[in-house]
Every structure is written in structure tokens, then in C-alpha cells.
Design an enzyme around this catalytic site. Sequence first.
Site, PDB file in Angstrom:
ATOM      1  N   LEU A  44      76.976 -74.891  34.015  1.00 38.00           N
ATOM      2  CA  LEU A  44      78.393 -75.124  33.723  1.00 38.00           C
ATOM      3  C   LEU A  44      79.153 -73.812  33.597  1.00 38.00           C
ATOM      4  O   LEU A  44      80.237 -73.654  34.155  1.00 38.00           O
ATOM      5  CB  LEU A  44      78.535 -75.934  32.435  1.00 38.00           C
ATOM      6  CG  LEU A  44      78.180 -77.410  32.569  1.00 38.00           C
ATOM      7  CD1 LEU A  44      78.234 -78.091  31.218  1.00 38.00           C
ATOM      8  CD2 LEU A  44      79.107 -78.101  33.554  1.00 38.00           C
ATOM      9  N   ALA A  45      78.586 -72.854  32.875  1.00 38.32           N
ATOM     10  CA  ALA A  45      79.287 -71.583  32.683  1.00 38.32           C
ATOM     11  C   ALA A  45      79.341 -70.796  33.984  1.00 38.32           C
ATOM     12  O   ALA A  45      80.412 -70.355  34.412  1.00 38.32           O
ATOM     13  CB  ALA A  45      78.615 -70.776  31.573  1.00 38.32           C
ATOM     14  N   HIS A 267      65.743 -80.654  18.237  1.00 36.06           N
ATOM     15  CA  HIS A 267      66.353 -81.970  18.353  1.00 36.06           C
ATOM     16  C   HIS A 267      65.401 -83.024  17.798  1.00 36.06           C
ATOM     17  O   HIS A 267      64.239 -83.063  18.170  1.00 36.06           O
ATOM     18  CB  HIS A 267      66.672 -82.259  19.821  1.00 36.06           C
ATOM     19  CG  HIS A 267      67.729 -83.293  19.999  1.00 36.06           C
ATOM     20  ND1 HIS A 267      67.523 -84.600  19.647  1.00 36.06           N
ATOM     21  CD2 HIS A 267      68.989 -83.219  20.477  1.00 36.06           C
ATOM     22  CE1 HIS A 267      68.628 -85.290  19.905  1.00 36.06           C
ATOM     23  NE2 HIS A 267      69.534 -84.474  20.408  1.00 36.06           N
ATOM     24  N   SER A 285      68.651 -89.658  23.625  1.00 31.00           N
ATOM     25  CA  SER A 285      69.973 -89.317  23.091  1.00 31.00           C
ATOM     26  C   SER A 285      70.105 -89.555  21.583  1.00 31.00           C
ATOM     27  O   SER A 285      69.592 -90.517  21.027  1.00 31.00           O
ATOM     28  CB  SER A 285      71.043 -90.127  23.813  1.00 31.00           C
ATOM     29  OG  SER A 285      72.278 -89.958  23.163  1.00 31.00           O
ATOM     30  N   ARG A 338      71.132 -82.915  13.072  1.00 35.83           N
ATOM     31  CA  ARG A 338      69.870 -82.727  13.782  1.00 35.83           C
ATOM     32  C   ARG A 338      68.839 -81.945  12.973  1.00 35.83           C
ATOM     33  O   ARG A 338      67.674 -82.309  12.928  1.00 35.83           O
ATOM     34  CB  ARG A 338      70.133 -81.980  15.088  1.00 35.83           C
ATOM     35  CG  ARG A 338      70.875 -82.830  16.089  1.00 35.83           C
ATOM     36  CD  ARG A 338      71.251 -82.042  17.318  1.00 35.83           C
ATOM     37  NE  ARG A 338      71.893 -82.923  18.296  1.00 35.83           N
ATOM     38  CZ  ARG A 338      72.359 -82.532  19.468  1.00 35.83           C
ATOM     39  NH1 ARG A 338      72.260 -81.265  19.827  1.00 35.83           N
ATOM     40  NH2 ARG A 338      72.920 -83.384  20.288  1.00 35.83           N
ATOM     41  N   GLU A 433      75.337 -70.665  27.174  1.00 35.68           N
ATOM     42  CA  GLU A 433      74.237 -70.589  26.215  1.00 35.68           C
ATOM     43  C   GLU A 433      73.624 -69.184  26.166  1.00 35.68           C
ATOM     44  O   GLU A 433      72.982 -68.814  25.187  1.00 35.68           O
ATOM     45  CB  GLU A 433      73.154 -71.626  26.567  1.00 35.68           C
ATOM     46  CG  GLU A 433      72.088 -71.802  25.494  1.00 35.68           C
ATOM     47  CD  GLU A 433      70.982 -72.803  25.862  1.00 35.68           C
ATOM     48  OE1 GLU A 433      71.129 -73.520  26.858  1.00 35.68           O
ATOM     49  OE2 GLU A 433      69.975 -72.855  25.133  1.00 35.68           O
ATOM     50  N   ARG A 443      74.204 -75.947  16.527  1.00 40.49           N
ATOM     51  CA  ARG A 443      75.240 -76.429  17.431  1.00 40.49           C
ATOM     52  C   ARG A 443      75.440 -77.925  17.238  1.00 40.49           C
ATOM     53  O   ARG A 443      74.478 -78.665  17.069  1.00 40.49           O
ATOM     54  CB  ARG A 443      74.833 -76.153  18.877  1.00 40.49           C
ATOM     55  CG  ARG A 443      75.836 -76.655  19.901  1.00 40.49           C
ATOM     56  CD  ARG A 443      75.416 -76.338  21.312  1.00 40.49           C
ATOM     57  NE  ARG A 443      74.199 -77.018  21.731  1.00 40.49           N
ATOM     58  CZ  ARG A 443      74.119 -78.316  22.018  1.00 40.49           C
ATOM     59  NH1 ARG A 443      75.178 -79.091  21.923  1.00 40.49           N
ATOM     60  NH2 ARG A 443      72.974 -78.849  22.396  1.00 40.49           N
ATOM     61  N   LEU A 449      78.454 -78.320  26.375  1.00 42.11           N
ATOM     62  CA  LEU A 449      79.199 -78.488  27.619  1.00 42.11           C
ATOM     63  C   LEU A 449      80.583 -77.877  27.468  1.00 42.11           C
ATOM     64  O   LEU A 449      81.096 -77.193  28.353  1.00 42.11           O
ATOM     65  CB  LEU A 449      79.312 -79.978  27.965  1.00 42.11           C
ATOM     66  CG  LEU A 449      77.996 -80.750  28.073  1.00 42.11           C
ATOM     67  CD1 LEU A 449      78.254 -82.180  28.532  1.00 42.11           C
ATOM     68  CD2 LEU A 449      77.048 -80.065  29.022  1.00 42.11           C
TER      69      LEU A 449
END
Lengths: 647, 251
Positions: A44-45, A267, A285, A338, A433, A443, A449
Site C-alpha cells: 500500500l505504501a 494478534h 479476523s 489485542r 510499516e 496498533r 491500511l
Amino acid sequence: MNKIDSKVPKGPLAEKWTNYKNSQKLVNPANKRRLDIIVVGTGLAGASAAATLGELGFNVLNFCIQDSPRRAHSIAAQGGINAAKNYPNDGDSVYRLFYDTIKGGDYRAREANVYRLAEVSNSIIDQCVAQGVPFAREYGGLLANRSFGGAQVSRTFYARGQTGQQLLLGAYSALCRAVNRKQVKLYTRYEMLDLVIIDGRARGIIARNLVTGKLERFAAHAVVIATGGYGNAFFLSTNAMTSNGSAAWQCYKKGAWFGNPCMAQIHPTCIPVHGEFQSKLTLMSESLRNDGRIWVPKKIEDAEAIRAGKLKPTQIKEEDRDYYLERRYPAFGNLVPRDVASRAAKERCDAGYGVGSTGLAVYLDFAEAIQRLGKEVVEERYGNLFQMYEKIVDDNPYETPMMIYPAIHYTMGGLWVDYELMTNIPGLFAIGEANFSDHGANRLGASALMQGLADGYFILPYTIQNYLADQISVKRFSTDLPEFEQAEKELSDRIDKLMSIQGKHSVDSIHKKLGHVMWELVGMARDEKGLKEAIVQLKEVKKDFWTNVRIPGKKGDFNTELEKALRLADFIEIGELMAHDALDREESCGGHFRIEHQTEDGETLRHDDKFAYVSVWEYRGEDKAPVMYKEPLEYEFVVREQRNYKS
Amino acid sequence: MDKDINIKVKVWRQKGPKEKGRFETYALKNISQGSSFLEMLDILNEQLINEGKIPVAFDHDCREGICGMCSLYINGHPHGPDGEITTCQLHMRSFNDGDTITIEPWRSAGFPIIKDLVVDRTAFEKIMQAGGYVSVNTGGIPDANAIPIPRDKAELAMDAAACIGCGACVAACKNGSAMLFVAAKVSQLALLPQGRPEAARRAKSMVAKMDELGFGNCTNTGACEVECPKNISISNIARLNREFLNAKFKD
């Protein structure tokens, strides 16, 4: 005495970014054509930055290790992307998104960066919609939102359970257009293995063509690192198999600072490890915790019987189950953040109550939800996840509880950057990231995202111009310069050395040893003794690697084992730095939990008086200890509080 | 309940693009049915490395069915015998003790072999670059809710957008056609108001690029739809044909 300049603009929080943009230097169109920018990574970045910089008129060289930019691991993000649109009219604002992110990060992120992130979040949604990203919509045709952990509002935009995929394909399509218009030149199946510095500035990279095995040189006026995190130091993680920290690590070894290396996110809801040959962990998820109830048996003999396969979870009576999150955190129950949920699962398993054949799993049970809502509603909400679970585990979660266990997921730490996203090496930038900047010690869901695209579309394309504006008269560099020559030679020697070891163990077998040390001693719960032990053991892993690794094949060829070996060499060193940083930070915050520093109830205990800073590490050479600087986090706008999920 | 099984794998080995390839057969013992197909290949490679041999090259990355990097023709099916999943999601419980499993690369004129089971899918990149986008620059965009989009249209666009670009459709097609891949992108963008202004141009240029790169024609056999791990419907091909013909009539 403090040599760290974060370059945060003066003025009120809400005006900093506007003021910066109003006074920064720009590069005119004619000059942009004469400036080259290397962007490493196409997630994405990276993809959003490469496309945007290309559109602006710079010459962009964009690299990725896979066969297509679309394979970058951003593609696997499921849940969504946050933005402060306040479409649901539930009281959201830029300030609230900023505040939730700072608080979620346990007050260890830089205020000005986080505020800017919240500020540009809305433009990201506009941009993605214009690209044709098919976000979920209401019947009236407007965009839908859902809620996520750590927030009291619904600000998460999503595209089914594939939000990362759709956003990346949006950025990728913009990149395809830029390639077609010759604004970006794309290098697929290339891996950056070294940074080239000329007169103190980042001026190029050495990359290995993964198909031919040849080392190649690339020069530019600036280099942007967008290569993601280093979670695979733990071997088993939710990262993709080729996700690695090597590009960032090579920058570190060339003098770039590394910020908060110990900050890694675990996570809580991943499918547990099933056997010795497991290659990665699959995330389920976070949304499952909305309706699923987490439990383990109350009686240790029941847990033992389950592990031996003599008892099924459905045979355990209600009064013999320990819904430990609901017991410990009555106010938040199964929806604690989390880090809290992960540690609680570990605590129960360590105490002997774990289930599954390994004892390293807890139940996530939907029986009550199915009774309350009906199977159809549960299927509508989570059907695809249940199906995915069944494919992997071969158990039907409608009939028997799911088994889950925490796994490494994301690294908040990364290359240190200032407000302009530039590292301490002039001309070297880090985004997404790969940098340390926005998430502090933890986070929030749906924020990775947001940060990747904020950096790539709306922040770097501005800030990089402030640097490039005084580079316009600098001519293109020849890759025959001695700096390139030397960097390539050092790399080539390193590869020769690896190839010549011809030991007895495969790269993966040593990577597993590294992962074991990291997970046991630098994982979810850390203490001084364990971290010191980790540092000793990591030295042994390093020695083992450099004397016993076996890399078959040739260096000048498509050679996956050599690729993995080069990455593993760096992961071992990253692991060492993580351990040093974790040892140094004698407090608990977010994902960093030091056993010695907890409240009476076993919660994280921060020491703001001593540790309200970013730890900034500097490399000093092969056998020398790294040096740590502190960037103080002086909060001007937010008051730090202790997080409370009980009442 | 998962057991341990003994199997043989017949794997395509080819040193490089221009070398002659051949099948090699390897025996594997005590493979847990709970392991994934790619973990079975990891075990094979570990075994080969320990025997001083060259491991099998294969593409893979996310190992959760979304990146599209993994491929493999397994027992005559792209992504193996199980439906609606990629190779990385296939588990060994789909096989039995004593089985011989045949593993080949994608075989298609559009995807030349790089090594063993790794193929070059750059052609998909070129097709995307020819027009698989909406021509908007970053910034200066009206509010995301400025144009309402009917929910069913958005859902249909999402169905098409789920394509992972793995190439199974091409590998499954007897003509080596890339129509399903092209149709998925053309449909996604044609269904949305943001993609309409360029819909005709996009259909024409993506199809032209596909033809130029040596992919075959579509004869509606539907094999692509059956093998697609993401259930992309061939009705997208009908939509592409409509867009394409409309564009041609206007010319």
C-alpha cells in the site's frame, strides 16, 4: 546533547500540517523530470507513493520481490480501513481518530505525526472510491461503516473481508497507469540488498535480480523504503513467507537509526500451530470476538483429557468452563484489545489449561451466538471465516468450538523517521510499516491500511519535495562510482561467504530455531532473565547459521534458498536488537509486556516518568554494541492515562 | 481424523527457460494430512537439501489464498482437486495413503517457465498496464459519497474485483485464453460510475494487448470458471464482449 531532530513544525496541533505545506519547498515541473526516485516495495505504501510521485513528474524506479506488485502482503489485510468521515453521524472527528490512535498506542507515538494521519484519512477514502475500489455500501448507495476495536464510533470502511486486497489493487492500478505512461519503471523479482551512500546522502541501491541471480546497481536522487515489517524474525507469523526486514536492516547497517525495535503486535485470534512442519500462521479476523466467547476448561483434568483426545469440548458442562476474559474484564469481556486478549490466552495455557493436541490453544465458541441469533445470522456474519477455518483444521465451527492462539502479526517498530518521513540519512525515506512512526506500542485494527496509504498518497509526495528542492542541480550519478563498486563488492563477498559454508542444515531449520528463541523469550511476556538468555542464545543461532547453513545451487541462478539465507542472516540480527531494546525498556506498554512491570491484576504498567521516549538505535559495527538515543515524547495536547478495561 | 500418509510426488523439473524439462518422482513418508500442500513441498525440499540435491522451485507467498502467487497444476487441476481454493489452501487430507501426485507448472504460451514450477506471468502485468485502471491522479477528488452507487452494482463489481491474478483461468483453458482475467477487471470498472468514462477504451486496449501477447481466444468452454479459486463468473466475459462490441461499433 540530544542529536535527534524530529522536525515537528511549531504551532497548534491542527495547524501543523497545513503550515508545513504552506512553507515547504517545492520542485517545479521542469526540474521534476531531472530527478530520480527509487521506491523499494509495492505494498500500500510503496505502490501509492510510486504512482503519485510518477504522476507528479518525477522519474520513479519501483522494485518488488514478487512477480507482480499486487502480491505484496498488504493484500492479505481483512478487516478494513479507518477514516474520520463521520458518515454515520456518531460523533467522530479528526481529533477523535487521532486521540484513539494515540491512546491505542499506549502513548508511545509522536503526537504531530498521528494527528496528520487522522487529518489525511478522509482523502484516502475519496481517492480509493475514485479508483473504483468497491467498498461495501448501504441500500441508498452510500458507503457503509462498521466498528472495530479501540473505538466508540463506526469509522471503518471495508470491502467484504478483503479490504487490503481491494485497496492494494486500487493503488496497483494507479501504478499500472503510471508505468504505461512511462512515469514509473517497474522491476519485479528484484530484491534490494544494499543501500549506496555518496557524500552522506542516499544515492542508490544494489539489488539482486532474483531470476538471473545477478547483482545490479541503481542510482537516484532519493531512496524510499516501503518494505513492511520484520515479524518473520519469529519464523511463524501471519506475515507472508517472503516478508522480510532486510532492506530496512541494510539501511540500519549503513547508519540509519532504528526506532522502537521491540514493539511487535501479537494478534490473539490465529489458527494454532498444528505441527513441526508448519510454515505460517493464519489469522482469523478480530471481528469474530464480537459474537464468539473465549474459554478453557476450569478443571485441569478436563484439559488433560481433551489434550489426550479422550474428551470433546462439547462434553464439558457449562459450569466447568472458564470464560476467562469475561471473568477478568467484566466491562469489555471478549472485546478487550489485542495485547490484553493475547496475554490472557498465554496465561491460561502456561497454567496448564490449554486445549488441542499441543495444549497451546483456547476455544472460541459460537454455540451461544447460534442459539441467540440463529445459525443463519452467524453464517451471514462469519460464513467465509468459518469456511476458511474448516478448510485448514477440518473441524466444523458451527458444531464444535474453534481453537485459536496468539501469533505475531505486525511490527510497530521500524526505521526512525522525522516528521518528513526521512531517516537520519539525508535522502533516505521510510514509509508504511517499515517506519516506526504512528502506532506507538500497539496498533489499532484497521489503521495499518490507513497509514500505508496516507504516507504514500498524501504525505511523502509533499515532504520529499522539501528535500529534493535543493537537489535540482545535482546531475544523475553514474553507477560506476567507487561507492557503488564497493557496495556491490561487499555484497558479493557476503554472498560468496554464504555459498561457501556448505554445512549440514537448511535455512528453514535454522530459521525455526531463531523463531523458537524469539517466541519463547522475546514474545508475549518478557523479563530480564529471559531477555539476557535470549541474547546469549541468539549469538549461538548466529554462529550456527554462519557455520552450518547449507545453500544448494549456484549464486548466479534462480535460487530461493540463497534468498532465504540472506534474509535470515538479517532476521537473526534484528532479533538481537529487539531483545536489547526490550531489555532496556523497563516498563510494560502496549505489545511490550515486561513481567516485572505489571499491575496487581496483571495489566501493563507504564513508567511515563522514565520511558516516555522513542528508543532510537544506532549501529556501531559488527561486534560492537549498538548505541541508544532517546527521542522524548513530550505530549503537548494529550494527557496520558492508564488504560482500563475492567469497569 | 488426520493421519500420516506415505505418498509419491511426480514433479516437473526444468533448470531454466530454455532447458529440457522432465518429471522426477520422489517418495515422501509420514506426511501429516493436517499439513498444507505447500508444507508437503517444504518437507520434500528439506529432504532434497539434506540429500545434497537441488530443491524444487515453486512460487508462493501469503499462504492464505489471497496474494495469487502460488500456482501448480495438481493431478490435472489448477490449484488441485479441491474447489474454491488456491494451492496454498489445499491440505493433504485431500489425498490418501499410497497416492502418486502429479505436479506441473501452469502450461500456457502466455506463461513461459522460469524454473521447475515457476512461470513468468509478466503478460498479466502488461495487460493491466494497457488499461486496467481509472485515469485519476492522486488528490483533488470529490467526497467519496458524492456519487451514490446502487448496492447490487457495487456487489457485482466486488465479485469481479475478487480476482487474485493467479492465472489458473489461462492454465485451465484449452486455448490458453486470458479472457476471464481481462473480463473481471473490465467488468469491475464498467459496473461503477467512476469507470464508465473510459469503459470502451479500456475494453479495447486490454483485449488488444491480450491478443498481442499470444493468449488464445475464448470458445466458451467454461473451464476457467470451474477452476477459478475465487469463483469469478463467466458472465463477466459476456459483459466484456458487450463492452468490446459497443466500443467497436462506435469506431
